[in-house]
Scaffold this active site. Structure first.
Site, short mmCIF file in Angstrom:
data_model
loop_
_atom_site.label_atom_id
_atom_site.label_comp_id
_atom_site.label_asym_id
_atom_site.label_seq_id
_atom_site.Cartn_x
_atom_site.Cartn_y
_atom_site.Cartn_z
N CYS A 98 97.27 3.60 2.97
CA CYS A 98 96.50 4.42 2.02
C CYS A 98 95.21 3.68 1.65
O CYS A 98 94.13 4.28 1.61
CB CYS A 98 97.31 4.70 0.76
SG CYS A 98 98.79 5.70 1.06
N CYS A 100 100.34 1.07 -0.93
CA CYS A 100 100.41 1.30 0.52
C CYS A 100 99.16 0.80 1.23
O CYS A 100 98.05 1.24 0.94
CB CYS A 100 100.61 2.79 0.78
SG CYS A 100 100.47 3.26 2.51
#
Length: 151
Positions: free
Chosen positions: A62, A59
């Site tokens: 993230c 991600c």
């Protein structure tokens, strides 16, 4: 005399090595990795708040957090009964499904095993710290009121 210097040097290097390895270990200890086997027991700890980041390695959002989560962990280390954890949802899909994680990153606060709040604010240490302290205080107060009712 030369042997004494060598012995002193060896002892100094050993002590330095031990201290360095301890510091490296402690610097990461503020954020606790939670898994399917550890999550439930950890977040159910009595009178303890757990602020947990749910992420996946691929991600971009993230990844963009960088060291912020570890910095938050270090900051929160000074607070009693507040822990900072993280779950890799790629490796722990059933767990993430059970706690209803639908996007990444997701930040949730648990108190005595119950989800009490989801964080949707700014992604910086001070904003998250303020959120955790305020929500933990509310959760602890609510828990105390419930305990008082039972008396």
């Amino acid at each position: 005399m030369k042997a004494d210097h060598r012995l002193l040097l060896i002892v100094t290097l050993l002590i330095s090595s031990l201290l360095l390895s301890t510091l490296v270990h402690v610097s990461r200890a503020e954020v606790i990795t939670l898994t399917e086997t550890t999550f439930s027991d950890k977040v159910k700890e009595k009178d303890t708040a757990w602020f947990v980041k749910f992420c996946v390695p691929w991600c971009k959002h993230c990844k963009s957090l960088g060291s912020m989560w570890e910095d938050l962990g270090k900051t929160m280390e000074l607070e009693d009964a507040i822990e900072v954890g993280e779950v890799d949802c790629g490796a722990n899909r059933p767990l993430c499904s059970n706690v209803k994680i639908g996007s990444y990153p997701t930040f949730k606060l648990f108190y005595n095993g119950e989800e009490v709040a989801r964080y949707r604010g700014a992604r910086d240490v001070e904003s998250m710290r303020t959120f955790v302290l305020e929500e933990t205080e509310k959760a602890a107060t609510n828990e105390q009121l419930e305990d008082d009712k039972d008396l």
